[in-house]
Design a protein around this motif. Sequence first.
Motif, PDB file in Angstrom:
ATOM      1  N   LEU A 287      -2.352  -8.343   6.236  1.00  0.00           N
ATOM      2  CA  LEU A 287      -1.616  -7.273   5.587  1.00  0.00           C
ATOM      3  C   LEU A 287      -0.017  -7.449   5.762  1.00  0.00           C
ATOM      4  O   LEU A 287       0.391  -7.936   6.756  1.00  0.00           O
ATOM      5  CB  LEU A 287      -2.082  -6.103   5.920  1.00  0.00           C
ATOM      6  CG  LEU A 287      -3.570  -5.707   5.928  1.00  0.00           C
ATOM      7  CD1 LEU A 287      -3.915  -4.527   6.698  1.00  0.00           C
ATOM      8  CD2 LEU A 287      -3.907  -5.676   4.389  1.00  0.00           C
ATOM      9  N   LEU A 288       0.582  -6.907   5.052  1.00  0.00           N
ATOM     10  CA  LEU A 288       2.094  -6.980   4.610  1.00  0.00           C
ATOM     11  C   LEU A 288       2.759  -5.617   4.118  1.00  0.00           C
ATOM     12  O   LEU A 288       2.111  -5.045   3.091  1.00  0.00           O
ATOM     13  CB  LEU A 288       2.692  -7.877   3.803  1.00  0.00           C
ATOM     14  CG  LEU A 288       4.037  -8.365   3.679  1.00  0.00           C
ATOM     15  CD1 LEU A 288       4.825  -8.657   5.081  1.00  0.00           C
ATOM     16  CD2 LEU A 288       4.512  -9.349   2.667  1.00  0.00           C
ATOM     17  N   ALA A 309       8.130 -10.044   5.272  1.00  0.00           N
ATOM     18  CA  ALA A 309       7.890 -11.083   4.739  1.00  0.00           C
ATOM     19  C   ALA A 309       8.699 -12.449   4.918  1.00  0.00           C
ATOM     20  O   ALA A 309       8.039 -13.591   5.117  1.00  0.00           O
ATOM     21  CB  ALA A 309       8.392 -10.706   3.005  1.00  0.00           C
ATOM     22  N   TYR A 310       9.702 -12.295   5.570  1.00  0.00           N
ATOM     23  CA  TYR A 310      10.662 -13.471   6.091  1.00  0.00           C
ATOM     24  C   TYR A 310       9.967 -13.982   7.462  1.00  0.00           C
ATOM     25  O   TYR A 310       9.684 -15.110   7.430  1.00  0.00           O
ATOM     26  CB  TYR A 310      11.982 -12.964   6.425  1.00  0.00           C
ATOM     27  CG  TYR A 310      12.830 -13.856   7.298  1.00  0.00           C
ATOM     28  CD1 TYR A 310      13.228 -14.988   6.641  1.00  0.00           C
ATOM     29  CD2 TYR A 310      12.774 -13.516   8.327  1.00  0.00           C
ATOM     30  CE1 TYR A 310      14.146 -15.708   7.482  1.00  0.00           C
ATOM     31  CE2 TYR A 310      13.657 -14.529   9.444  1.00  0.00           C
ATOM     32  CZ  TYR A 310      14.202 -15.481   8.829  1.00  0.00           C
ATOM     33  OH  TYR A 310      14.977 -16.565   9.431  1.00  0.00           O
ATOM     34  N   VAL A 311       9.370 -13.181   8.122  1.00  0.00           N
ATOM     35  CA  VAL A 311       8.848 -13.600   9.335  1.00  0.00           C
ATOM     36  C   VAL A 311       7.378 -14.159   8.990  1.00  0.00           C
ATOM     37  O   VAL A 311       7.110 -15.384   9.620  1.00  0.00           O
ATOM     38  CB  VAL A 311       8.616 -12.324  10.293  1.00  0.00           C
ATOM     39  CG1 VAL A 311       7.646 -12.806  11.303  1.00  0.00           C
ATOM     40  CG2 VAL A 311      10.045 -11.987  10.873  1.00  0.00           C
ATOM     41  N   LEU A 312       6.572 -13.457   8.252  1.00  0.00           N
ATOM     42  CA  LEU A 312       5.420 -13.846   7.811  1.00  0.00           C
ATOM     43  C   LEU A 312       5.499 -15.458   7.141  1.00  0.00           C
ATOM     44  O   LEU A 312       4.612 -16.414   7.527  1.00  0.00           O
ATOM     45  CB  LEU A 312       4.639 -13.090   6.992  1.00  0.00           C
ATOM     46  CG  LEU A 312       3.099 -13.477   6.634  1.00  0.00           C
ATOM     47  CD1 LEU A 312       2.279 -13.954   7.617  1.00  0.00           C
ATOM     48  CD2 LEU A 312       2.624 -12.191   5.508  1.00  0.00           C
ATOM     49  N   ALA A 313       6.218 -15.411   6.172  1.00  0.00           N
ATOM     50  CA  ALA A 313       6.429 -16.776   5.493  1.00  0.00           C
ATOM     51  C   ALA A 313       6.975 -17.867   6.487  1.00  0.00           C
ATOM     52  O   ALA A 313       6.348 -19.043   6.590  1.00  0.00           O
ATOM     53  CB  ALA A 313       7.305 -16.433   4.593  1.00  0.00           C
ATOM     54  N   ARG A 329       1.613 -14.396  15.675  1.00  0.00           N
ATOM     55  CA  ARG A 329       3.071 -14.521  16.088  1.00  0.00           C
ATOM     56  C   ARG A 329       3.793 -13.455  15.106  1.00  0.00           C
ATOM     57  O   ARG A 329       4.797 -12.690  15.591  1.00  0.00           O
ATOM     58  CB  ARG A 329       3.661 -15.813  15.846  1.00  0.00           C
ATOM     59  CG  ARG A 329       3.198 -16.712  17.006  1.00  0.00           C
ATOM     60  CD  ARG A 329       4.323 -18.031  17.086  1.00  0.00           C
ATOM     61  NE  ARG A 329       4.063 -18.772  15.740  1.00  0.00           N
ATOM     62  CZ  ARG A 329       3.052 -19.747  15.942  1.00  0.00           C
ATOM     63  NH1 ARG A 329       2.429 -20.226  16.796  1.00  0.00           N
ATOM     64  NH2 ARG A 329       3.308 -20.368  14.603  1.00  0.00           N
ATOM     65  N   TYR A 330       3.288 -13.252  13.994  1.00  0.00           N
ATOM     66  CA  TYR A 330       3.928 -12.285  12.857  1.00  0.00           C
ATOM     67  C   TYR A 330       3.642 -11.008  13.518  1.00  0.00           C
ATOM     68  O   TYR A 330       4.764 -10.196  13.610  1.00  0.00           O
ATOM     69  CB  TYR A 330       3.219 -12.740  11.653  1.00  0.00           C
ATOM     70  CG  TYR A 330       3.059 -11.629  10.606  1.00  0.00           C
ATOM     71  CD1 TYR A 330       4.163 -10.823  10.111  1.00  0.00           C
ATOM     72  CD2 TYR A 330       2.004 -11.058  10.406  1.00  0.00           C
ATOM     73  CE1 TYR A 330       4.077  -9.886   9.208  1.00  0.00           C
ATOM     74  CE2 TYR A 330       1.838  -9.958   9.256  1.00  0.00           C
ATOM     75  CZ  TYR A 330       2.890  -9.275   8.759  1.00  0.00           C
ATOM     76  OH  TYR A 330       2.996  -8.389   7.980  1.00  0.00           O
ATOM     77  N   GLU A 331       2.610 -10.689  13.800  1.00  0.00           N
ATOM     78  CA  GLU A 331       2.244  -9.341  14.136  1.00  0.00           C
ATOM     79  C   GLU A 331       2.853  -9.033  15.566  1.00  0.00           C
ATOM     80  O   GLU A 331       3.550  -8.123  15.932  1.00  0.00           O
ATOM     81  CB  GLU A 331       0.759  -8.892  14.308  1.00  0.00           C
ATOM     82  CG  GLU A 331       0.453  -7.604  14.843  1.00  0.00           C
ATOM     83  CD  GLU A 331      -1.112  -7.260  14.542  1.00  0.00           C
ATOM     84  OE1 GLU A 331      -1.306  -6.262  15.265  1.00  0.00           O
ATOM     85  OE2 GLU A 331      -1.736  -8.085  14.113  1.00  0.00           O
ATOM     86  N   GLY A 332       2.999 -10.025  16.293  1.00  0.00           N
ATOM     87  CA  GLY A 332       3.520  -9.731  17.790  1.00  0.00           C
ATOM     88  C   GLY A 332       4.972  -9.540  17.643  1.00  0.00           C
ATOM     89  O   GLY A 332       5.725  -8.907  18.621  1.00  0.00           O
ATOM     90  N   ASP A 390      15.494 -18.288  13.154  1.00  0.00           N
ATOM     91  CA  ASP A 390      16.161 -18.779  12.145  1.00  0.00           C
ATOM     92  C   ASP A 390      14.967 -19.847  11.660  1.00  0.00           C
ATOM     93  O   ASP A 390      15.227 -21.030  11.974  1.00  0.00           O
ATOM     94  CB  ASP A 390      17.623 -19.313  12.438  1.00  0.00           C
ATOM     95  CG  ASP A 390      18.000 -20.090  11.269  1.00  0.00           C
ATOM     96  OD1 ASP A 390      17.462 -20.323  10.257  1.00  0.00           O
ATOM     97  OD2 ASP A 390      19.233 -20.363  11.221  1.00  0.00           O
ATOM     98  N   TYR A 391      14.388 -19.393  10.740  1.00  0.00           N
ATOM     99  CA  TYR A 391      13.158 -20.414  10.440  1.00  0.00           C
ATOM    100  C   TYR A 391      13.711 -21.528   9.690  1.00  0.00           C
ATOM    101  O   TYR A 391      13.142 -22.639   9.743  1.00  0.00           O
ATOM    102  CB  TYR A 391      12.209 -19.752   9.532  1.00  0.00           C
ATOM    103  CG  TYR A 391      11.395 -18.554  10.311  1.00  0.00           C
ATOM    104  CD1 TYR A 391      10.557 -19.074  11.384  1.00  0.00           C
ATOM    105  CD2 TYR A 391      11.634 -17.248  10.189  1.00  0.00           C
ATOM    106  CE1 TYR A 391       9.721 -17.930  12.083  1.00  0.00           C
ATOM    107  CE2 TYR A 391      10.847 -16.320  10.748  1.00  0.00           C
ATOM    108  CZ  TYR A 391       9.928 -16.790  11.701  1.00  0.00           C
ATOM    109  OH  TYR A 391       9.302 -15.622  12.545  1.00  0.00           O
TER     110      TYR A 391
END
Length: 403
Positions: A287-288, A309-313, A329-332, A390-391
């Motif tokens: 979920l987002l 969105a930036y973090v999940l991607a 990692r996204y949720e954490g 900084d992905y």
Amino acid sequence: MSASARTSVLISGASIAGPALAHWLGRYGFDVTVVELAPALRGGGQNVDFRGHTHLGVLERMGVLEELRALDTGGSPITFVDQDGRRLLHLPADFAGGELEIPRGELAQVLHRHSGARAEYVFGDSVEALEQTAAGVRVAFRRAAPREFDLVIGADGLHSTVRRLAFGPEQRFVRHLGYYAATWQLPAGGALPAGGTALNVPGRLMSVGADPRDPDRAGAFCLFASPELRYDRHDTRQQKELVRTAFAGLGWKVPELLRSLDEAPEPYFDSISRADVPAWSTGRIALLGDAACGATIGGMGTGTAVVAAYVLAGELALARGDHRAAFARYEGLLRDYARGCQKGGDRTGPFLAPRTAAGLRLRNGLLNRRWVLNRMLELGKQVSSVELPDYGALLAGRFSAAG
């Protein structure tokens, strides 16, 4: 840059969170499809704002910050009046607005434009069923033939279909906060000031203001206290009737604003609620935005959605196909940040429309004192923030090392 081995991702929802995620996933080489129930991008809606280095930093990395600055409304001051139009309280533009305020519909158009070249958009359809397998997610649609995707992301708002299908019924996750809100567009005729002028009576607020860039257009906003109502979220006539009933008998400009609501083609109506989901993913489904941690008004939901969105991607791109690690990692990284932003939504209804006359007098009396107003303006600038990876640099470094 391709970090995904053409992983296929279905995103449900094309408001703000969905196109923002499609932008990043497309940039990283994912095979992205976005499905949206509405027949086209939704227009209208309230202005949305961004504030702080976390929000603005992500917009800059997306390459849309300067484009959005050109759409900045400059903020929306609001003047509260009584039923005879007498001024009770004035709040400056920077009280509610952030460093950047944009009409929601125009933000959606920008994000769609920046993601459209790398994503397939399907309008007028929706997810009907989800079946997870070892290799992917089989998706049944209302109109289109079934398809299978590696991952499915629910970016479909507070009343998320993906959340209902994959996580459980809405009542387990969404809590009503005691108010309903509506917005709609109407002609201004050049006779309304920019910003908002609002009638306040106990438990109700009705406001109207001209578009700062087009004095012939105006927007109306109303909010009223109510226990949870039963109604069809897709029946605009029923929703209009709920608003008319809530504001019947009031003076000032209310009767003419209710008449304008009758002609409004795309009104927005919803409860002021918040979503709290114990885990933002299950298997290959995540979920987002509002589907995971929404707060209808005042909870910085738009900024949170763009950041998420930036973090999940980015985490999916770094994960090399390990979606479980990426989702964790996204949720954490974001759960505490999102909770901090949500808190503002709990206070929106009681602040804008206190339920008692005494509550109205107390709010107006306090904020008419300059030092109190200045202090609240200072507090409003202290927004939640989170340091983000900084992905782009991380992925570029990985590819350089591999080469």
